[in-house]
Enzyme design. Structure first.
Site, PDB file in Angstrom:
ATOM      1  N   GLU A 129     -10.428  81.979 -15.650  1.00 46.43           N
ATOM      2  CA  GLU A 129      -9.778  82.424 -16.585  1.00 46.43           C
ATOM      3  C   GLU A 129      -7.925  81.226 -17.381  1.00 46.43           C
ATOM      4  O   GLU A 129      -7.968  80.335 -15.920  1.00 46.43           O
ATOM      5  CB  GLU A 129      -8.437  84.158 -16.870  1.00 46.43           C
ATOM      6  CG  GLU A 129      -9.547  84.691 -17.083  1.00 46.43           C
ATOM      7  CD  GLU A 129      -9.405  86.304 -16.786  1.00 46.43           C
ATOM      8  OE1 GLU A 129      -9.313  86.929 -17.752  1.00 46.43           O
ATOM      9  OE2 GLU A 129      -8.720  86.364 -15.670  1.00 46.43           O
ATOM     10  N   CYS A 139      -1.876  76.986 -17.320  1.00 47.93           N
ATOM     11  CA  CYS A 139      -1.855  77.312 -16.216  1.00 47.93           C
ATOM     12  C   CYS A 139      -3.909  77.688 -15.569  1.00 47.93           C
ATOM     13  O   CYS A 139      -4.007  78.454 -16.679  1.00 47.93           O
ATOM     14  CB  CYS A 139      -1.307  78.670 -15.741  1.00 47.93           C
ATOM     15  SG  CYS A 139      -1.720  79.896 -14.770  1.00 47.93           S
ATOM     16  N   CYS A 166     -11.350  83.955  -5.585  1.00 50.63           N
ATOM     17  CA  CYS A 166     -10.191  83.169  -4.555  1.00 50.63           C
ATOM     18  C   CYS A 166     -11.135  83.911  -2.998  1.00 50.63           C
ATOM     19  O   CYS A 166     -11.208  85.390  -2.987  1.00 50.63           O
ATOM     20  CB  CYS A 166      -9.269  83.574  -4.981  1.00 50.63           C
ATOM     21  SG  CYS A 166      -8.003  82.824  -4.229  1.00 50.63           S
ATOM     22  N   CYS A 197      -4.829  87.850  -0.762  1.00 51.34           N
ATOM     23  CA  CYS A 197      -3.897  88.879  -0.901  1.00 51.34           C
ATOM     24  C   CYS A 197      -3.866  90.263  -1.133  1.00 51.34           C
ATOM     25  O   CYS A 197      -4.201  90.096  -2.415  1.00 51.34           O
ATOM     26  CB  CYS A 197      -3.149  88.003  -1.951  1.00 51.34           C
ATOM     27  SG  CYS A 197      -2.388  86.107  -1.106  1.00 51.34           S
ATOM     28  N   CYS A 207      -2.492  90.630  -5.697  1.00 52.05           N
ATOM     29  CA  CYS A 207      -3.265  90.111  -6.526  1.00 52.05           C
ATOM     30  C   CYS A 207      -4.096  90.228  -6.823  1.00 52.05           C
ATOM     31  O   CYS A 207      -5.133  90.602  -6.316  1.00 52.05           O
ATOM     32  CB  CYS A 207      -3.078  88.593  -5.824  1.00 52.05           C
ATOM     33  SG  CYS A 207      -3.637  87.441  -6.742  1.00 52.05           S
ATOM     34  N   HIS A 210       6.809  85.095  -0.845  1.00 52.21           N
ATOM     35  CA  HIS A 210       6.219  86.884  -0.589  1.00 52.21           C
ATOM     36  C   HIS A 210       7.154  87.200   0.352  1.00 52.21           C
ATOM     37  O   HIS A 210       7.343  88.811   0.527  1.00 52.21           O
ATOM     38  CB  HIS A 210       5.195  86.939  -1.257  1.00 52.21           C
ATOM     39  CG  HIS A 210       4.460  86.360  -2.206  1.00 52.21           C
ATOM     40  ND1 HIS A 210       4.632  86.130  -3.632  1.00 52.21           N
ATOM     41  CD2 HIS A 210       3.730  85.629  -2.760  1.00 52.21           C
ATOM     42  CE1 HIS A 210       4.214  85.349  -4.246  1.00 52.21           C
ATOM     43  NE2 HIS A 210       3.225  85.232  -3.694  1.00 52.21           N
ATOM     44  N   ASN A 221       3.922  92.247 -11.146  1.00 51.92           N
ATOM     45  CA  ASN A 221       3.053  92.511 -12.313  1.00 51.92           C
ATOM     46  C   ASN A 221       1.616  93.771 -11.594  1.00 51.92           C
ATOM     47  O   ASN A 221       0.979  93.273 -11.367  1.00 51.92           O
ATOM     48  CB  ASN A 221       1.929  91.752 -13.190  1.00 51.92           C
ATOM     49  CG  ASN A 221       3.523  90.512 -13.489  1.00 51.92           C
ATOM     50  OD1 ASN A 221       4.247  90.906 -14.545  1.00 51.92           O
ATOM     51  ND2 ASN A 221       3.140  89.307 -12.645  1.00 51.92           N
ATOM     52  N   CYS A 254       0.533  86.683 -13.528  1.00 49.94           N
ATOM     53  CA  CYS A 254       1.380  86.374 -12.494  1.00 49.94           C
ATOM     54  C   CYS A 254      -0.087  86.959 -11.522  1.00 49.94           C
ATOM     55  O   CYS A 254       0.755  88.307 -11.668  1.00 49.94           O
ATOM     56  CB  CYS A 254       1.997  86.363 -11.877  1.00 49.94           C
ATOM     57  SG  CYS A 254       2.835  84.761 -12.732  1.00 49.94           S
TER      58      CYS A 254
END
Ligand code: SAH
Length: 379
Positions: free
Chosen positions: A110, A123, A130, A134, A137, A241, A316, A359
């Site tokens: 994406e 972006c 990945c 995390c 995420c 974070h 988010n 994000c």
């Protein structure tokens, strides 16, 4: 929200070419020259082709009218100028646009365009999936499938430029003025391809985006922070974070290999870290987890001496997460403490939430569907 699906026929450039043809997108200048030399073409031809691909946005050799007809025909026989295939495209009510792209080498990624008043950032993704897992995420719940190659990365910019008709490369007033390497994947775990792609987009005889307008975000793969500074000199963002190793080990597991002290030492050494080009520390606001006034004070202490900006990101949410976003009051109190200590700490306004483009929400639709139909197959 507007959703469009493009068929392969509507996106002809992306149709997989018969095996054997070389995609010129993603080759370095030297590789392009070597490729064309293989067809007996002199060095200046490579420069012309580069200009057509990256300055003019040509997709077809027939458009390359400064090349003699036989040269065009020879290139068309052996090469392509291919973009990733646009599988679908979504437009948020706030103008954010998200593309789901299928790369020629397989796998879906994406890519998100975030418009501002007089400019905008693309972006871009660096990997399919990945490896970092995390905890907060959504992208991180998809396993790593593969590294993108330089053509897949540059191709994201070409697709966006096509969509906004931003060809030939405008001198100023661009919609696609900035790049953030903040999409799917960890760019520093695919450094060679990311570096090659960024060198292509920075090239002044092509897309020509200055290193000052490019920001690479990392969860903290320390060895390549140094390479990024030395070899590319782009702006750096750190997904921080947490202010203790104990919590960061949980939220950003790569911290177990490269703990805070090492990460911050690499930031202190980062060559562009001066007041004009500060390092951005991204800090996702998680209710009751990392959002107390004591955390804010510890954060201030931690970045002391580093020309820093703290970007507070309201969490988010995504389907299935156990985390919640901090309250507005907690975010405001946190921001005040950091600001009062002399460190700018804007709260990032979430963009494209309605299309899961914000994000940490990136994840291919196909993968989502697969999870819905076969939950046990989830990564
Ligand atoms: N792997 C790189 C590039 C991804 S950048 C990195 O970690 O920096 C994506 C940014 O969004 C990171 O700062 C990430 O920590 C943050 N993020 C991830 N999930 C999020 C979520 N659900 N809400 C808000 N921010 C999130």
């Amino acid at each position: 929200m507007i959703e469009t699906a493009q068929t392969a026929a509507g996106n002809r450039d992306a149709v997989r070419e018969p095996a054997g043809r070389t995609n010129l997108v993603g080759l370095s200048r030297e590789e392009l020259a070597a490729c064309l030399a293989g067809f007996g073409m002199p060095a200046f031809r490579a420069r012309q082709v580069w200009h057509w691909i990256y300055h003019r946005g040509a997709r077809d050799f027939e458009e390359m009218t400064t090349l003699a007809r036989p040269a065009r025909a020879l290139l068309a026989e052996h090469c392509v100028v291919a973009r990733p295939e646009v599988v679908s495209e979504q437009l948020s009510t706030d103008g954010t646009r998200k593309w789901l792209l299928r790369t020629p080498g397989g796998g879906e990624i994406e890519c998100v365009y975030i418009p501002e008043e007089d400019r905008g950032a693309l972006c871009m993704s660096s990997q399919v999936g990945c490896a970092l897992t995390c905890a907060f995420c959504h992208t991180g719940t998809q396993p790593l499938v593969r590294n993108l190659d330089a053509g897949d990365i540059v191709g994201q910019m070409l697709v966006a430029r096509d969509a906004y008709g931003e060809w030939p490369s405008p001198a100023g007033g661009r919609m696609l003025s900035n790049i953030v390497m903040m999409g799917m994947g960890e760019p520093l775990l695919n450094f060679d391809n990311v570096a090659k792609a960024l060198r292509i987009v920075m090239d002044q005889e092509g897309i020509s985006i200055s290193k000052r307008r490019i920001t690479l975000s990392t969860a903290g793969y320390v060895p390549n922070i140094r390479r990024c500074g030395a070899e590319l000199g782009v702006n750096l963002a750190i997904s921080l974070h947490a202010v203790t190793d104990e919590l960061r080990d949980v939220l950003v597991p790569i911290n177990r290999k490269f703990p805070l002290a090492e990460l911050l030492a690499a930031c202190r050494e980062y060559p562009t870290a001066n007041n004009a080009r500060r390092i951005t520390f991204e800090y996702v606001m998680l209710k009751g987890v990392n959002d107390s006034p004591a955390d804010a004070r510890a954060l201030v202490k931690m970045v002391k001496g580093i020309p820093a900006k703290v970007n507070l990101i309201p969490f988010n949410p995504w389907p299935g997460t156990a985390y919640e976003c901090s309250t507005g009051a907690a975010i405001a109190a946190f921001a005040r403490i950091v600001n009062d200590a002399g460190c700018s700490s804007p709260v990032r306004v979430p963009r494209g939430r309605d299309i899961l483009a914000a994000c940490g929400q990136l994840k291919s639709a196909t993968e989502r569907k697969r999870r819905e139909t076969a939950p046990e197959a989830a990564g």
